[in-house]
Design a protein around this motif. Structure first.
Motif, PDB file in Angstrom:
ATOM      1  N   LEU A   1       2.015   2.869  -3.321  1.00  0.00           N
ATOM      2  CA  LEU A   1       0.858   3.416  -4.038  1.00  0.00           C
ATOM      3  C   LEU A   1       0.428   4.747  -3.432  1.00  0.00           C
ATOM      4  O   LEU A   1       0.108   5.700  -4.150  1.00  0.00           O
ATOM      5  CB  LEU A   1      -0.283   2.404  -3.973  1.00  0.00           C
TER       6      LEU A   1
ATOM      7  N   SER B   1       0.790  -1.233   0.000  1.00  0.00           N
ATOM      8  CA  SER B   1       0.000   0.000   0.000  1.00  0.00           C
ATOM      9  C   SER B   1       0.824   1.286   0.000  1.00  0.00           C
ATOM     10  O   SER B   1       0.457   2.248  -0.681  1.00  0.00           O
ATOM     11  CB  SER B   1      -0.925   0.021   1.217  1.00  0.00           C
TER      12      SER B   1
ATOM     13  N   ILE C   1      -6.368   3.874 -10.103  1.00  0.00           N
ATOM     14  CA  ILE C   1      -5.757   2.561  -9.975  1.00  0.00           C
ATOM     15  C   ILE C   1      -6.603   1.577 -10.777  1.00  0.00           C
ATOM     16  O   ILE C   1      -7.843   1.636 -10.727  1.00  0.00           O
ATOM     17  CB  ILE C   1      -5.661   2.126  -8.500  1.00  0.00           C
TER      18      ILE C   1
ATOM     19  N   CYS D   1      -6.409  -2.879  -7.760  1.00  0.00           N
ATOM     20  CA  CYS D   1      -7.127  -2.581  -6.533  1.00  0.00           C
ATOM     21  C   CYS D   1      -7.481  -3.872  -5.795  1.00  0.00           C
ATOM     22  O   CYS D   1      -7.354  -3.960  -4.564  1.00  0.00           O
ATOM     23  CB  CYS D   1      -8.396  -1.796  -6.854  1.00  0.00           C
TER      24      CYS D   1
ATOM     25  N   GLN E   1      -4.247  -5.276  -4.250  1.00  0.00           N
ATOM     26  CA  GLN E   1      -3.833  -4.475  -3.092  1.00  0.00           C
ATOM     27  C   GLN E   1      -4.736  -4.753  -1.894  1.00  0.00           C
ATOM     28  O   GLN E   1      -4.269  -4.882  -0.750  1.00  0.00           O
ATOM     29  CB  GLN E   1      -3.866  -2.999  -3.464  1.00  0.00           C
TER      30      GLN E   1
ATOM     31  N   ASP F   1       2.827   7.413  -4.423  1.00  0.00           N
ATOM     32  CA  ASP F   1       2.653   7.770  -5.831  1.00  0.00           C
ATOM     33  C   ASP F   1       1.497   8.751  -6.023  1.00  0.00           C
ATOM     34  O   ASP F   1       1.623   9.744  -6.753  1.00  0.00           O
ATOM     35  CB  ASP F   1       2.408   6.502  -6.657  1.00  0.00           C
TER      36      ASP F   1
ATOM     37  N   THR G   1      -6.337   3.975   0.259  1.00  0.00           N
ATOM     38  CA  THR G   1      -6.080   2.728  -0.445  1.00  0.00           C
ATOM     39  C   THR G   1      -7.396   2.029  -0.767  1.00  0.00           C
ATOM     40  O   THR G   1      -8.473   2.542  -0.475  1.00  0.00           O
ATOM     41  CB  THR G   1      -5.203   1.787   0.419  1.00  0.00           C
TER      42      THR G   1
END
Length: 298
Positions: A73, A70, A85, A90, A93, A76, A157
């Motif tokens: 990401l 996570s 994403i 997804c 993750q 980023d 996330t």
């Protein structure tokens, strides 16, 4: 279903993006370094070839995997204008972070009983298998739901509850399965830990000398500290009542995201620090490793 889920938090709080990036990046590097060193010393030092340190090595590996699923990401999306994403990414993750979290709860419970377990290796393997299997079912159920609207995830996330809010179908089965999983992977380990410390406290009270009681308690203090931080954060995230006031709900929503960030970054960073500072064997092993590295005798 569209290809991408979009994140909204960074749009509504753009000034905080760079600040969070600067804060989280060094924390992530500390996570990789601290947990990596713990894994290394528990493998190389023969004095640490014990059940407690076997579980500690697994815990450190879990923390690395959990944050790797996570944190890059998150960094980023804080740094770049791209706030999307792919659907498949997804799902991956969500599975990885959820599986690592569930397995860590079981491992913390096992670590409380390490002195009573001879078959700790297969039990640790079973916790990995149970966590992964359960979370695979949860992820599969969530990703089979029909999604409608803009597919905007109001979270850092692909957190499963944030995903379920996007579904335009009945999610009763998902909620029930999540509740059952929480009982198994949250309630049962808590009971294990509670009864373990009841036995430990009774044992400590029977030790005649104050020095002996202090030494025995110090061996458990690191694990107890990690457990308190870990479970207190989870209970704050999922156990508090929801606000009915729209303004209060917005503040609570922000608090939920920040708590999730604490759970996902700060806790894995603190684990190796706590175990290193509160454990003489680990500190001695780290010093030996540093000495060997500086003198090129590995």
């Amino acid at each position: 279903l569209g290809k991408f889920f979009h994140r909204i938090w960074q749009v509504t709080h753009p000034r905080l993006e760079k600040t969070f990036f600067v804060l989280i990046l060094p924390m992530y590097l500390v996570i990789l370094l601290g947990n990596g060193v713990l894994i290394l010393v528990t493998i190389l030092d023969s004095h640490l070839h014990k059940p407690m340190y076997f579980f500690l090595r697994n815990l450190s590996f879990l923390d690395i995997c959990y944050t790797a699923s996570s944190v890059p990401l998150i960094l980023d999306i804080f740094l770049t204008p791209r706030k999307t994403i792919p659907f498949s990414a997804c799902a991956v993750q969500m599975f990885l972070s959820f599986a690592m979290g569930a397995t860590e709860r079981v491992l913390l419970g096992m670590m409380a009983f390490d002195r009573y377990m001879a078959a700790y290796v297969p039990m640790a393997a079973s916790s990995w298998a149970a966590g992964s299997t359960t979370v695979m079912m949860q992820t599969s159920l969530a990703m089979q739901l029909p999604f409608c609207g803009d597919n905007i995830i109001n979270h850092f996330t692909c957190e499963i509850l944030a995903i379920l809010k996007l579904a335009c179908a009945d999610i009763s089965i998902n909620i029930i399965s999540l509740a059952v999983a929480n009982v198994i992977f949250l309630g049962v380990p808590v009971l294990f830990i509670f009864f373990s410390y009841v036995f430990i406290t009774a044992t400590i009270l029977r030790i005649p000398s104050a020095e002996g009681r202090k030494k025995t308690f110090s061996t458990c203090s690191a694990h107890l500290t990690v457990v308190l931080i870990f479970y207190r954060t989870i209970l704050f995230m999922y156990g508090k009542p929801k606000s009915k006031d729209p303004l209060g709900a917005d503040k609570q929503d922000l608090a939920d995201k920040l708590t999730s960030l604490f759970y996902g970054v700060v806790t894995p960073m603190l684990n190796p620090i706590i175990y290193s500072l509160r454990n003489k064997d680990v500190k001695a092993a780290v010093r030996n490793l540093i000495y060997c590295l500086t003198h090129e005798k590995l």
